[in-house]
Design an enzyme around this catalytic site. Structure first.
Site, mmCIF file in Angstrom:
data_model
loop_
_atom_site.group_PDB
_atom_site.id
_atom_site.type_symbol
_atom_site.label_atom_id
_atom_site.label_comp_id
_atom_site.label_asym_id
_atom_site.label_seq_id
_atom_site.Cartn_x
_atom_site.Cartn_y
_atom_site.Cartn_z
ATOM 1 N N LYS A 132 0.847 -1.213 0.000
ATOM 2 C CA LYS A 132 0.000 0.000 0.000
ATOM 3 C C LYS A 132 0.880 1.260 0.000
ATOM 4 C CE LYS A 132 -2.195 -1.325 3.755
ATOM 5 N NZ LYS A 132 -1.519 -2.645 3.906
ATOM 6 N N THR A 133 1.853 1.299 0.904
ATOM 7 C CA THR A 133 2.741 2.471 0.971
ATOM 8 C C THR A 133 3.555 2.589 -0.307
ATOM 9 O OG1 THR A 133 2.897 2.121 3.349
ATOM 10 C CG2 THR A 133 4.544 3.574 2.369
ATOM 11 N N ASP A 166 -1.615 7.057 6.019
ATOM 12 C CA ASP A 166 -1.538 5.643 6.344
ATOM 13 C C ASP A 166 -2.471 5.381 7.531
ATOM 14 O OD1 ASP A 166 -0.687 3.065 6.125
ATOM 15 O OD2 ASP A 166 1.280 3.390 7.016
ATOM 16 N N THR A 176 -5.706 -1.229 6.791
ATOM 17 C CA THR A 176 -5.835 -2.678 6.912
ATOM 18 C C THR A 176 -7.283 -3.038 7.244
ATOM 19 O OG1 THR A 176 -5.165 -2.361 9.200
ATOM 20 C CG2 THR A 176 -3.480 -3.127 7.675
ATOM 21 N N ARG A 193 6.812 -7.843 2.178
ATOM 22 C CA ARG A 193 7.657 -7.357 3.281
ATOM 23 C C ARG A 193 8.322 -8.526 3.991
ATOM 24 N NH1 ARG A 193 4.506 -4.004 6.876
ATOM 25 N NH2 ARG A 193 5.148 -2.241 5.603
HETATM 26 P P1 ADP Z 1 2.060 -1.798 3.293
HETATM 27 O O1 ADP Z 1 2.073 -0.308 3.167
HETATM 28 O O2 ADP Z 1 0.906 -2.440 2.575
HETATM 29 O O3 ADP Z 1 2.191 -2.289 4.717
HETATM 30 P P2 ADP Z 1 4.608 -1.624 1.934
HETATM 31 O O4 ADP Z 1 4.231 -0.841 0.719
HETATM 32 O O5 ADP Z 1 5.329 -0.889 3.020
HETATM 33 O O6 ADP Z 1 3.340 -2.381 2.527
HETATM 34 O O7 ADP Z 1 5.492 -2.863 1.421
HETATM 35 C C1 ADP Z 1 6.469 -3.469 2.231
HETATM 36 C C2 ADP Z 1 7.712 -3.776 1.421
HETATM 37 O O8 ADP Z 1 7.434 -4.836 0.523
HETATM 38 C C3 ADP Z 1 8.202 -2.622 0.553
HETATM 39 O O9 ADP Z 1 9.206 -1.881 1.195
HETATM 40 C C4 ADP Z 1 8.770 -3.304 -0.675
HETATM 41 O O10 ADP Z 1 10.137 -3.575 -0.464
HETATM 42 C C5 ADP Z 1 8.026 -4.606 -0.739
HETATM 43 N N1 ADP Z 1 6.945 -4.613 -1.748
HETATM 44 C C6 ADP Z 1 5.639 -4.413 -1.531
HETATM 45 N N2 ADP Z 1 4.926 -4.546 -2.668
HETATM 46 C C7 ADP Z 1 5.809 -4.851 -3.627
HETATM 47 C C8 ADP Z 1 5.694 -5.143 -5.034
HETATM 48 N N3 ADP Z 1 4.502 -5.148 -5.640
HETATM 49 N N4 ADP Z 1 6.815 -5.410 -5.722
HETATM 50 C C9 ADP Z 1 8.019 -5.430 -5.102
HETATM 51 N N5 ADP Z 1 8.194 -5.173 -3.789
HETATM 52 C C10 ADP Z 1 7.113 -4.895 -3.043
#
Ligand code: ADP
Length: 341
Positions: free
Chosen positions: A68-69, A113, A162, A221
């Site tokens: 998401k981030t 977020d 989430t 992650r």
């Molecule tokens: P969320 O915000 O949903 O908790 P993040 O965007 O922080 O998740 O993702 C966590 C990590 O996973 C990122 O730092 C990145 O390294 C990896 N990641 C997430 N989605 C992808 C993707 N589609 N392709 C490659 N790496 C990804």
């Protein structure tokens, strides 16, 4: 893209540091998987650029660690605009949101977020900001109180959560696009592992990448976290060499089983089985027994276990499935575990 500028990141949430940042894709094209979401977001970005209009507000939901981030930080790069990052938990009152809204440049992105954690007063303050790009500020108290209407520069709000169910309907409805991120299939995770290994200068064969992918709970992650641990293990215990056997030993030392579950996931399953006879049991009772917060269980632990059908949610609470019981039977010895993917 010629209009590309490095996004300005401000706000109370530090951008991800060190290696986490190094492994995070910086452009949409670098993102692996989630093709449907990717295509729709790219169409929206492209259309807004072609029409010279501000991109509509976007809500991203899904379990932690699925991107998401990353999507939220890539979108402004595609748009060639700036980004501000805030966290719902830190925006306790409308005044906390004020600097973000008044700083937002025309067409820029404001990422919030954990948007489900905004108190209702802050949500209400956001409604006119999202819909009409204006805010109402009340000055003074009682009979002397008056409301000032302040126009804002049009911006795009990207919210991540989430728990989309906790957002009020009026807030949800103000997002033009709502996208759900789902767990990644092993082949996408293996690709993420290969790319991350290359960024960390770790030579890796496909069997090792597949193994890490298989044991990462469908979550990029965690795939990156497992990879970094294996790298540490390799440096410390294997003179920097890496193969499938070394990766398995390293993952075994962390208590990660064949499905990718860690000790905490299994403790959740074991609590339902041993303490509550397999359920059904309420989430609060499980949380109390484990001395954990219900939020942690609901956000971090349950989604993947539900997805794997190790546990089900019934009107009377959580219930272990035969598959869940079988999985527990398989683990503690550390040997062969059931694989569901
Ligand atoms: P969320 O915000 O949903 O908790 P993040 O965007 O922080 O998740 O993702 C966590 C990590 O996973 C990122 O730092 C990145 O390294 C990896 N990641 C997430 N989605 C992808 C993707 N589609 N392709 C490659 N790496 C990804």
């Amino acid at each position: 893209m010629s209009s590309y500028r490095e996004p300005t990141i401000r706000g109370d949430e530090e951008p991800p540091s060190g290696e986490d940042r190094a492994l995070r894709p910086t452009r949409m094209a670098d993102m692996v998987g989630q093709r449907d979401v990717y295509e729709r977001l790219m169409i929206a970005v492209d259309a807004s650029q072609k029409r010279g209009e501000v991109l509509g507000h976007i809500l991203l939901d899904g379990p932690p660690g699925l991107g998401k981030t990353t999507f939220a930080t890539c979108i402004p790069r595609e748009l060639g605009t700036t980004l501000q990052i805030a966290s719902g938990a830190a925006l306790a009152a409308p005044k906390d949101l004020l600097p973000y809204l008044s700083n937002a440049a025309e067409g820029s992105v404001l990422f919030i977020d954990e948007i489900h954690r905004l108190p209702i007063a802050v949500e209400e303050f956001l409604y006119p900001a999202m819909e009409d790009f204006r805010i109402d500020i009340t000055l003074g108290d009682g009979v002397a109180a008056r409301t000032i209407n302040m126009p804002l520069r049009p911006f795009t709000l990207v919210g991540a959560t989430t728990r989309p169910g906790l957002l009020s309907a009026p807030l949800r409805d103000r997002f033009q696009m709502r996208e759900h991120l789902d767990f990644y299939p092993p082949e996408d995770l293996a690709e993420i592992v290969r790319r991350s290994a290359a960024k960390l200068s770790m030579p890796m064969d496909d069997a090792t990448a597949d193994e890490i992918a298989q044991r990462s709970r469908g979550t990029p992650r965690l795939a990156n976290n497992r990879l970094r641990w294996i790298r540490d293990y390799s440096t410390s215990r294997a003179e920097g060499t890496l193969d499938l056997a070394i990766a398995r030993t390293a993952l075994g030392m962390q208590g990660i089983d064949g499905l990718g579950l860690d000790g905490f996931d299994r403790r959740y399953l074991e609590t339902i089985l041993r303490v509550f006879g397999g359920g059904p049991v309420g989430i609060e009772a499980i949380a109390h027994t484990m001395s954990s917060a219900t939020d942690t269980l609901e956000d971090d632990v349950e989604p993947f276990l539900l997805r794997c059908e190790l546990v089900v949610r019934t009107p009377r609470g959580r219930k272990l499935t035969p598959r869940g019981e079988e999985h527990l039977g398989g683990f503690p010895a550390g040997g062969s575990q059931t694989r569901l993917f």
